[in-house]
Structures are given as C-alpha cells and as structure tokens.
Design a protein around this motif. Structure first.
Motif, short mmCIF file in Angstrom:
data_model
loop_
_atom_site.label_atom_id
_atom_site.label_comp_id
_atom_site.label_asym_id
_atom_site.label_seq_id
_atom_site.Cartn_x
_atom_site.Cartn_y
_atom_site.Cartn_z
N ALA A 101 -12.74 65.58 41.05
CA ALA A 101 -13.80 66.56 41.26
C ALA A 101 -13.27 67.81 41.97
O ALA A 101 -13.73 68.93 41.68
CB ALA A 101 -14.93 65.93 42.07
N VAL A 102 -12.32 67.65 42.89
CA VAL A 102 -11.73 68.82 43.56
C VAL A 102 -10.99 69.69 42.55
O VAL A 102 -11.12 70.93 42.56
CB VAL A 102 -10.79 68.36 44.69
N ALA A 103 -10.21 69.08 41.67
CA ALA A 103 -9.49 69.84 40.66
C ALA A 103 -10.46 70.55 39.71
O ALA A 103 -10.24 71.72 39.33
CB ALA A 103 -8.57 68.92 39.87
N LEU A 104 -11.54 69.89 39.36
CA LEU A 104 -12.55 70.50 38.49
C LEU A 104 -13.18 71.72 39.15
O LEU A 104 -13.35 72.78 38.52
CB LEU A 104 -13.62 69.46 38.15
N ALA A 105 -13.52 71.58 40.43
CA ALA A 105 -14.13 72.70 41.15
C ALA A 105 -13.16 73.87 41.26
O ALA A 105 -13.54 75.04 41.05
CB ALA A 105 -14.57 72.24 42.54
N ALA A 106 -11.90 73.59 41.57
CA ALA A 106 -10.92 74.66 41.75
C ALA A 106 -10.69 75.44 40.46
O ALA A 106 -10.66 76.68 40.46
CB ALA A 106 -9.60 74.06 42.26
N LEU A 107 -10.56 74.76 39.35
CA LEU A 107 -10.34 75.44 38.07
C LEU A 107 -11.57 76.22 37.63
O LEU A 107 -11.45 77.29 37.02
CB LEU A 107 -9.95 74.41 37.01
N THR A 108 -12.75 75.70 37.94
CA THR A 108 -13.98 76.43 37.58
C THR A 108 -14.09 77.72 38.38
O THR A 108 -14.41 78.78 37.83
CB THR A 108 -15.21 75.54 37.82
N VAL A 109 -13.84 77.64 39.68
CA VAL A 109 -13.90 78.84 40.53
C VAL A 109 -12.86 79.86 40.09
O VAL A 109 -13.10 81.07 40.11
CB VAL A 109 -13.71 78.45 42.01
N ALA A 110 -11.71 79.37 39.64
CA ALA A 110 -10.64 80.28 39.20
C ALA A 110 -10.89 80.85 37.81
O ALA A 110 -10.11 81.68 37.33
CB ALA A 110 -9.30 79.54 39.21
N GLY A 111 -11.96 80.42 37.15
CA GLY A 111 -12.29 80.93 35.83
C GLY A 111 -11.41 80.40 34.72
O GLY A 111 -11.29 81.03 33.66
N ARG A 112 -10.81 79.24 34.90
CA ARG A 112 -9.90 78.66 33.92
C ARG A 112 -10.49 77.44 33.21
O ARG A 112 -9.76 76.70 32.56
CB ARG A 112 -8.58 78.27 34.59
N MET A 113 -11.79 77.24 33.33
CA MET A 113 -12.41 76.06 32.74
C MET A 113 -12.83 76.34 31.30
O MET A 113 -13.64 77.23 31.04
CB MET A 113 -13.63 75.63 33.58
N THR A 114 -12.29 75.59 30.36
CA THR A 114 -12.65 75.68 28.96
C THR A 114 -13.53 74.47 28.60
O THR A 114 -13.54 73.46 29.32
CB THR A 114 -11.40 75.67 28.07
N PRO A 115 -14.27 74.52 27.48
CA PRO A 115 -15.09 73.36 27.08
C PRO A 115 -14.27 72.08 26.95
O PRO A 115 -14.70 71.02 27.42
CB PRO A 115 -15.69 73.79 25.74
N ALA A 116 -13.09 72.17 26.35
CA ALA A 116 -12.27 70.96 26.18
C ALA A 116 -11.83 70.40 27.53
O ALA A 116 -11.85 69.17 27.75
CB ALA A 116 -11.06 71.27 25.32
N LEU A 117 -11.43 71.31 28.44
CA LEU A 117 -10.99 70.85 29.75
C LEU A 117 -12.16 70.26 30.55
O LEU A 117 -12.01 69.26 31.25
CB LEU A 117 -10.37 72.03 30.51
N LEU A 118 -13.33 70.88 30.42
CA LEU A 118 -14.51 70.36 31.10
C LEU A 118 -14.85 68.95 30.64
O LEU A 118 -15.16 68.06 31.44
CB LEU A 118 -15.69 71.30 30.86
N LEU A 119 -14.79 68.73 29.33
CA LEU A 119 -15.07 67.40 28.80
C LEU A 119 -14.01 66.39 29.24
O LEU A 119 -14.32 65.22 29.49
CB LEU A 119 -15.15 67.44 27.28
N ALA A 120 -12.76 66.84 29.37
CA ALA A 120 -11.69 65.94 29.82
C ALA A 120 -11.93 65.50 31.27
O ALA A 120 -11.78 64.32 31.62
CB ALA A 120 -10.33 66.63 29.70
N PHE A 121 -12.31 66.45 32.15
CA PHE A 121 -12.61 66.09 33.53
C PHE A 121 -13.84 65.18 33.61
O PHE A 121 -13.90 64.26 34.42
CB PHE A 121 -12.83 67.35 34.37
N THR A 122 -14.84 65.46 32.78
CA THR A 122 -16.03 64.61 32.75
C THR A 122 -15.65 63.19 32.34
O THR A 122 -16.17 62.20 32.88
CB THR A 122 -17.07 65.18 31.78
N PHE A 123 -14.73 63.07 31.39
CA PHE A 123 -14.25 61.76 30.95
C PHE A 123 -13.56 61.02 32.10
O PHE A 123 -13.77 59.81 32.29
CB PHE A 123 -13.29 61.92 29.77
N LEU A 124 -12.74 61.72 32.88
CA LEU A 124 -12.06 61.08 34.00
C LEU A 124 -13.05 60.60 35.06
O LEU A 124 -12.90 59.51 35.62
CB LEU A 124 -11.06 62.06 34.62
N LEU A 125 -14.06 61.42 35.33
CA LEU A 125 -15.10 60.98 36.27
C LEU A 125 -15.86 59.78 35.71
O LEU A 125 -16.26 58.87 36.45
CB LEU A 125 -16.06 62.13 36.57
N GLY A 126 -16.06 59.77 34.39
CA GLY A 126 -16.69 58.61 33.76
C GLY A 126 -15.85 57.36 33.89
O GLY A 126 -16.37 56.25 34.05
#
Length: 534
Positions: A101-126
């Motif tokens: 979740a920390v990595a997800l937040a950091a990349l989102t704030v940095a503006g580097r979050m893509t749909p594919a990357l978002l789904l990958a992080f969601t999968f890891l949290l799942g």
C-alpha cells in the motif's frame, strides 16, 4: 418447502455479546479500521479508472484483481492457518500489505500510476487478503465462547459492511480534496495498526496432539473434508448462487453513480454508505428475525430484496431515492453471508476450520471475481440498463432454487471432538510409515442388512472426511453375513489423527449406530506393507 434447515430457538444473547470479551473487542475494532481502509482503497482504485477508455471493463477488473487471488491462495492459506501459529501468520501478512500500500500511494502521488500497474497492486493486496482471511476467521473463534461463535461471525460481517458506510464516504471526500494517493496512504496505515494490535494480543498457540500435518497432506485433507460433507457443499452452493449475480452491484455501482446519476466520487460514496448502513441494520435485526424465520426462508427474503435493489439501480435516477433503496441490499447481503458463515463456523471441527472457511472464501471471491468480469463485459457490450436487468433475473432465479436445494439440517449435531482409544499393536510404527489399511469386519443378520448398509454409507463419508484416502465396504462371497470395511490412509500418523483430534461426537455416533446393527463388535485390523527383517 420441507423444513430442512437449522432449528429455530430463542435468542439468549445480543448479537453484540462477543464485544464484552476484551481480546475480541480490540481485534474487532482493528478489523473495522482495516476494513475502512480497504473500502477507501477500492473507491480510490475504481475512481481512478472511471474516465479511462473502456471504463466499464476496467472498473469491473478492480473487483476481479482483488478477488482473483482467493481462487489460487485460499485453500493453501487455510492449510497454513491450520498448521501454523495463526497470530504470527496474520502479523506477517499485514506487514506485507502495508508495504504494498505504501508503494501504491507513493507512485500515485508521483503521477506514475497506470491502469495496468493499479490492477497489479490491487492483485497483490488481494493476495494478502486471501492469505489472512481464513486465519483471522479461525483465530477469532479462540477468543469467544462457543455459544457466541455465530454472533462473532455476524460481527465480522458488520465490520466489513459497516466500514462500507464510512470508508467510501471518507474516500469520496479525500479524493475530491487531496487525491487518491492520500486514500492509499491511509489504507497502509490501517494495516500497520492491525499488525500492532496483533502483536499486543498474546494468545497461546493451541496444543496439537500427534505429529504436525505436512502442508500438502493438509491441503488434501481439507479438500476431502469438503468433498465428503453434503452440508458444507450445500452451504457453498447457496453462497455461490447469491454472490455471482450480486457482484454486478459492487462492480458497476461507480458507473451508475457517474453515468446514470451524474454524481462525483462523493455520490458514489453515499451509495456505498447506504449499503453499509443496511448491513449494520441487518446485523442488529438478524438475531430477532432468526427466531421467526428459518435460514432457508431468510435466504428467500434476502434474495428478493437484493433483486429489487438491482432493479432500482437502473430504474431510479435520484441519488437520495436510490440510496434509500440500496439499504435493503446491504441488509440482504449481510443476512445471506452471515447466515451461511455462522452455520459453517459452528459446523466445522477445529482441526479443519480454516481450510473449510477457505473453501467458502474461494466460492465467495470466485463468485465476485467471475461475476464482476462477466457483468463488466456485458455492460460494455449491452449497456448498464440491460446488464442490471439480467443480473436481477439471475438473482431471482438463484433465489428460487432454495426450494430445490435448501440448507441441510445440522441442528443438534454434537461437534465436540471425540477421542478414541489408541490402537493396540505389537510395535509402534513410525508416523510417516504408509500406506496403511484399516479393516473392520462385521457380522450382520439378513433382516438388518438394509439398515446396516445405509449406516455404513454415512460411516464411509465420515472416514473420508477425517483422513482416509479411500474407504469401501465389501461382502464376503462365501459368507454373505460378513462385511469388511477397508479404509486406506497415506500414513500411520494420518490414521492416528482420527483417534486424537479429528472425529466429532457426531461422527462417533455414526460408528456406534452402524456397529449396533451388527452381531457383536467389529474385528479391527491394521495392515502395513511388509518390511524385510534384518
């Protein structure tokens, strides 16, 4: 409809009674906080995708990515939770989720979050959720008296669904003011808090008799238990038939809010809050309603209410009116899941509890993941209105099948463990020695044979549930009054577990009923592969 459900009786305690136990109360509050963070994460992830091309499928894929890990990891995680220290396992998983979740937040704030990357992080949290859920569900039962297990299960549903009344609304406000990155950061903090609570909650590990189970054999034992338990299979069927069409609501509600109602993330949060409020209301009402309606009739009422709410999603275009009409859906969702979960947790013996609950999680998460994927595709091809109408029709049809496939009556079954005498052998075998054949020879009079065969069919399922790889009954060709039951076990230790911690009193009663139809007690033999003498 024939009454084949749990018996109804007076409710002796409030649904909130487990909260009087301090250890459970502290852990439950931590679960509420973690669930709020999870719902905030879901809203943030879905809302980031609403404006993307092909949003119908992408938004639904958030549910798929979150639930798909349960199809792969639920049974292994259940096996681990039954053979490892559940508290330590939960702490490790919470810390893993916090890092993700920390990595997800950091990349989102940095503006580097893509749909594919978002789904990958969601999968890891799942994945973290799939690993922790069976362990948590089994762990909390060690904190409360057995009479309060159903209430504890219902409060677990309140934590998850009640968080829906708070998390989405908070997420909507935070996303509108700060952005999705802040939501993801708060979710990370919720995992850390949960881990700290578990660290302070020092519960002794339950003692285990005999040799510890190996991971692969534990998985096989869990599968055999569910496969040979008609009551458990029926519970799983009822969950699957409800969740599959119900997934349309959770997967496509962001699009209802943005496209049919024209509201922003705050409006979406209001709709989810209505669902959560319905769940909290349903938890308070469920004990009282349980004295008037059998579980099967409760499933019928809940299915009808959820069907009506699915229709309202596309027929009502006022935010406040739709929020009011979604309250029954939240109530129905909790009623169905907690009715089945509570029955399952009371029915499952302790040795296989986490593995049995993991099978429930597979059906629940699989229904949500597959349903979200299919409803998302249909919404992209047909549009929202036809998709919700189709989901309502499937929900109504699945609800009607309660008449054909009701929950089994397991009321009155004694689920306490029965300890059997140790087998008498010339030498004590190595626990890993195997395979092992155990034979019981019965002498049965002609007049008792039909009843005996029926009783032995139940004994066969019991032996398969509790460790036997195979179990068959044979009749002697030379003397038809002689019957030999042959059970095969992978190892001697696997058979010993039936003597020390797997058979319930209800299982033992089945054996006694079969033996009572024979002439005298059965002759028992334990057969091993021959070993060369030195």
């Amino acid at each position: 409809m024939a009454e084949t459900t749990q018996s109804r009786g007076p409710v002796k305690e409030s649904a909130w009674a487990p909260l009087r136990v301090r250890a459970f109360r502290v852990l439950w509050l931590a679960q509420v906080g973690s669930a709020i963070g999870t719902w905030m994460q879901t809203v943030g992830a879905q809302w980031l995708l609403v404006e993307e091309p092909g949003a119908e499928a992408l938004v639904a894929m958030v549910q798929v990515a979150a639930m798909l890990p349960a199809l792969v990891l639920a049974l292994p995680s259940g096996a681990l939770a039954d053979i490892l220290d559940r508290r330590r396992m939960l702490i490790g998983v919470q810390l893993f989720q916090a890092c993700v979740a920390v990595a997800l937040a950091a990349l989102t704030v940095a503006g580097r979050m893509t749909p594919a990357l978002l789904l990958a992080f969601t999968f890891l949290l799942g994945c973290g959720m799939a690993l922790s859920l069976p362990a948590y569900q089994a762990f909390i039962q060690d904190l409360v008296p057995r009479a309060q297990i159903r209430s504890a299960a219902a409060l677990g549903g309140v934590a998850v669904n009640g968080a829906r009344a708070v998390g989405p609304a908070l997420a909507g406000l935070i996303i509108g003011q700060v952005g999705a990155g802040a939501v993801f950061a708060l979710n990370a903090a919720s995992f850390v808090v949960f881990a700290l609570v578990l660290l302070r909650l020092r519960r002794p590990a339950p003692s285990m008799e005999g040799t510890p189970e190996r991971f692969t054999s534990a998985i096989r034992a869990g599968q055999r238990y569910v496969r040979n338990s008609p009551a458990v299979r029926r519970m799983l069927l009822r969950v699957g038939l409800f969740v599959l069409p119900g997934a349309a609501l959770w997967a496509l509600l962001p699009l209802v809010a943005s496209r049919l109602l024209g509201t922003g993330p705050t409006g979406y949060g209001v709709l989810l809050a209505a669902l959560g409020a319905g769940a909290v209301f349903g938890a308070d009402l469920l004990p009282r309603l349980g004295t008037r309606l059998s579980p099967n009739r409760l499933l019928l009422v809940a299915g009808a209410a959820f069907t009506a709410s699915l229709l309202a999603c596309v027929l009502v275009h006022n935010l406040v009116a739709l929020a009011i009409l979604l309250v029954p859906a939240g109530t129905a969702w909790l009623w169905v899941l907690m009715t089945v979960t509570g029955a399952l947790q009371v029915f499952l013996p302790g040795w296989v509890r986490a593995r049995g609950l993991s099978m429930y999680n597979i059906v629940f998460a699989g229904g949500q993941a597959i349903g979200a994927f299919l409803w998302g595709l249909l919404a992209q091809w047909w549009g929202l209105v036809p998709t919700f109408l189709a989901a309502a029709a499937v929900m109504a049809l699945g609800t009607a099948t309660v008449v054909l496939w009701p929950l089994h009556n397991v009321a009155g079954l004694n689920r306490e463990l029965a300890v059997l005498p140790d087998p008498v052998l010339a030498d004590e075998p190595d626990p890993e020695q195997g395979p092992v054949l155990v034979t019981l020879t019965y002498t049965v009079e002609d007049s008792r044979m039909p009843a005996f065969l029926d009783a032995m069919a139940k004994v066969r399922r019991s032996r398969l549930r509790t460790g036997a790889r195979s179990c068959e009954l044979y009749q002697d060709g030379a003397d038809p009054s002689q019957f030999v039951q042959v059970s095969e076990y992978d190892t001697w230790g696997e058979h010993l577990r039936q003597h020390t911690g797997r058979l319930t009193v209800a299982d033992h009663e089945l054996y006694g009923a079969a033996a009572g139809l024979a002439t005298g007690p059965p002759r028992v033999r334990h057969l091993f592969l021959p070993r060369a003498r030195s």
